[in-house]
Design a protein around this motif. Structure first.
Motif, PDB file in Angstrom:
ATOM      1  N   ALA A   4       0.827  -1.216   0.000  1.00 13.64           N
ATOM      2  CA  ALA A   4       0.000   0.000   0.000  1.00 13.64           C
ATOM      3  C   ALA A   4       0.858   1.262   0.000  1.00 13.64           C
ATOM      4  CB  ALA A   4      -0.933  -0.009   1.203  1.00 13.64           C
ATOM      5  N   GLY A  46       2.512   5.902  -4.614  1.00 13.08           N
ATOM      6  CA  GLY A  46       1.166   6.465  -4.549  1.00 13.08           C
ATOM      7  C   GLY A  46       1.051   7.482  -3.428  1.00 13.08           C
ATOM      8  N   TYR A  83       4.377   2.205 -13.348  1.00 11.49           N
ATOM      9  CA  TYR A  83       4.968   2.398 -12.025  1.00 11.49           C
ATOM     10  C   TYR A  83       6.491   2.243 -12.071  1.00 11.49           C
ATOM     11  CZ  TYR A  83       4.369   2.179  -6.865  1.00 11.49           C
ATOM     12  OH  TYR A  83       4.351   2.425  -5.513  1.00 11.49           O
ATOM     13  N   PHE A 108      -6.026   3.112  -5.648  1.00  4.38           N
ATOM     14  CA  PHE A 108      -4.630   2.967  -6.017  1.00  4.38           C
ATOM     15  C   PHE A 108      -3.742   2.869  -4.775  1.00  4.38           C
ATOM     16  CE2 PHE A 108      -0.446   4.548  -7.199  1.00  4.38           C
ATOM     17  CZ  PHE A 108      -0.201   3.890  -8.400  1.00  4.38           C
TER      18      PHE A 108
HETATM   19  N1  PHE Z   1      -0.479   1.204  -3.405  1.00  5.88           N
HETATM   20  C1  PHE Z   1       0.699   1.419  -4.168  1.00  5.88           C
HETATM   21  C2  PHE Z   1       1.219   2.829  -3.910  1.00  5.88           C
HETATM   22  O1  PHE Z   1       0.585   3.601  -3.286  1.00  5.88           O
HETATM   23  C3  PHE Z   1       0.482   1.207  -5.619  1.00  5.88           C
HETATM   24  C4  PHE Z   1      -0.147  -0.090  -5.986  1.00  5.88           C
HETATM   25  C5  PHE Z   1      -1.234  -0.114  -6.820  1.00  5.88           C
HETATM   26  C6  PHE Z   1       0.357  -1.301  -5.503  1.00  5.88           C
HETATM   27  C7  PHE Z   1      -1.840  -1.310  -7.167  1.00  5.88           C
HETATM   28  C8  PHE Z   1      -0.231  -2.501  -5.864  1.00  5.88           C
HETATM   29  C9  PHE Z   1      -1.317  -2.498  -6.697  1.00  5.88           C
HETATM   30  O2  PHE Z   1       2.265   3.173  -4.376  1.00  5.88           O
END
Ligand code: PHE
Length: 487
Positions: free
Chosen positions: A25, A29, A111, A232
């Protein structure tokens, strides 16, 4: 299928799942995306809608996803199919699992480019490449970093390699250990930046920007962005949390783990906002600068503080680690599906996924240089990946999952799996049956331009719709009434 024969591997320690899910998590993001979209959508009102989305949609969806994973003990596709067939329902619902798996893969494709930025800034910090740069230099440095496809591609390739190396090794080694020291370290760095911000002169403006609510300043695009970001940032509807949940031991409390992951994630995002915006305001920068926001602002703060280079190195090191603990979770679904269904070993699954990923992420990387003009409807490939996943696929996948759990499956399934006391169970059920779906739908209606919903103005209507939905739902299938009686 491996998972039907041998028992599925599980997290090692008692905290294994919480650590891994928090690692997933908390990532770019929180530290890269949250500040820059908050800046783009005007601050306080956006933050408030985002927090509401975390509570009303994010937390219930996360609990549902973990329960699907643990109940179905498999990748999203297999787990959903098993849970659905356990209730004797239509197996086509596993389409949600396919979408989630695809979504995780698409997220990772852009990403790795952003994680590459983080690695390249770590290198710049180490090699002194940022020393003595002014506010104006920062934008030029960021642009130059993107302009050369070989350099930028080199960094994103490095991230792809590292991700696949870790995933190939398996879930237990590496993930749990690295998260347990990296997460406190990251929080410490953010605290340091916040303290610095307090003395830098921009702190008051930053607090006002983040927390003063101005209802007029939020567009419907902003609301959809806030919802999308709630998904996200909690890694929802992209296979990550569901697959990690499939390794969760039976006795662990899904409710409590969800709350701690969501809380940690939210705290880190708000801290990132408080660390970054003082620098922005103190230097007269534009909060709506876009994706380069943290890379253009934070180095200025490190430059101005004592031992700044050291702290800068530590910060970008931990940001890069945080990105890796997220990126590995995005492919875990695909890799575990390949292992379970195609009879290949984990390393083979990881490396073949990695090759496809590398090709797509290279296209995403080119959006910043050679392919800057390859746009469709004003978005280049990188933007499309981001937009499609967090604005559409994640909310839709989340909607599918809560409706499935709330209405379609036998009620025993989730009552058993969540193991909640009657009152919290009733609350969860109310959320997944009515509150989360209504929230997602309102934001979609808004975003599709069908109708402009203003919460400030329409809340009595929304409340009435919610009550009407509950009355209709409970007449057709009186699950909530039963749960309420039990409570
Ligand atoms: N939650 C992660 C972040 O905030 C991004 C992410 C998205 C991870 C979807 C896994 C799946 O950076």
């Amino acid at each position: 299928m491996a998972s039907s024969g041998q028992p599925r591997i599980q997290w090692l320690g008692r905290w294994g799942f919480v650590l891994a899910a928090t690692g997933s998590a908390v990532g770019l993001g929180n530290i890269w995306k949250f500040p820059y979209i908050t800046g783009e959508y005007g601050g306080g009102a956006f933050v408030l809608v985002y927090l509401a989305c975390i509570l009303a949609v994010g937390v219930p969806v996360m609990m549902t996803e973990i329960a699907f994973g643990r109940r179905g003990r498999g990748s999203p596709i297999d787990a959903i199919r098993r849970v659905v067939s356990e209730s004797g329902r239509f197996s086509g619902w596993s389409l949600i699992g396919w979408m989630a798996m695809l979504c995780g893969f698409m997220v990772l494709s852009f990403y790795v480019v952003v994680a590459g930025w983080s690695f390249s800034y770590l290198w710049k910090m180490l090699s002194g490449g940022l020393a003595g740069s002014s506010v104006d230099d920062m934008a030029a440095i960021f642009a130059a970093n993107n302009a050369n496809p070989w350099v930028l591609g080199g960094w994103s390739t490095l991230v792809t390699l590292l991700t696949m190396l870790i995933v190939g090794k398996g879930v237990q080694e590496g993930i749990e250990k690295s998260v347990s020291w990296m997460m406190p370290g990251l929080v410490l760095m953010l605290m340091l930046l916040i303290v610095f911000g307090v003395f830098s002169g921009g702190f008051g403006d930053a607090v006002r920007f983040l927390f003063s609510f101005n209802a007029g300043s939020l567009s419907s695009a902003g609301m959809l962005a806030a919802l999308g970001h709630a998904f996200f940032t909690l890694s929802l509807a992209s296979g990550a949390i569901l697959t990690y949940g499939s390794y969760l031991p039976k006795g662990a409390s899904i409710g409590r783990t969800t709350v701690s992951v969501a809380l940690a994630d939210t705290v880190v995002a708000l801290m990132a906002g408080l660390a970054i915006f003082p620098v922005i305001f103190a230097n007269g920068m534009n909060p709506g600068e876009g994706p380069g926001l943290i890379f253009m602002s934070l180095p200025l703060a490190f430059q101005a503080m004592p031992l700044g280079t050291l702290f800068g190195i530590l910060f970008f090191l931990m940001l890069s680690m945080a990105a890796l603990t997220s990126s590995i979770s995005m492919v875990e679904a695909t890799v575990s599906w390949l292992c379970d269904n195609k009879g290949i070993t984990r390393p083979v699954a990881a490396w073949s996924t990695g090759i496809v990923l590398w090709l797509i992420s290279t296209l995403a990387m080119l959006s910043f240089n050679l392919g800057a003009d390859w746009t469709l409807a004003g978005r280049h490939f990188f933007d499309w990946l981001d937009y499609l996943t967090s604005r559409w696929m994640m909310p839709l996948g989340g909607l599918g999952m809560v409706l499935l759990a709330g209405f379609v499956l036998k009620s025993e399934t989730f009552r058993d799996e969540l193991g909640l006391a009657p009152l919290p169970y009733t609350l969860w059920l109310t959320m997944v049956r009515y509150v989360s779906p209504l929230g997602i739908l309102v934001i979609f209606v808004d975003a599709l331009g069908l109708y402009q919903v203003s919460f400030a103005q329409h809340w009595p209507w929304l409340l009435a719709i919610l009550v009407a939905m509950m009355a209709a739902g409970e007449t057709l299938s009186p699950r909530l009434r039963k749960a309420l009686k039990a409570a």
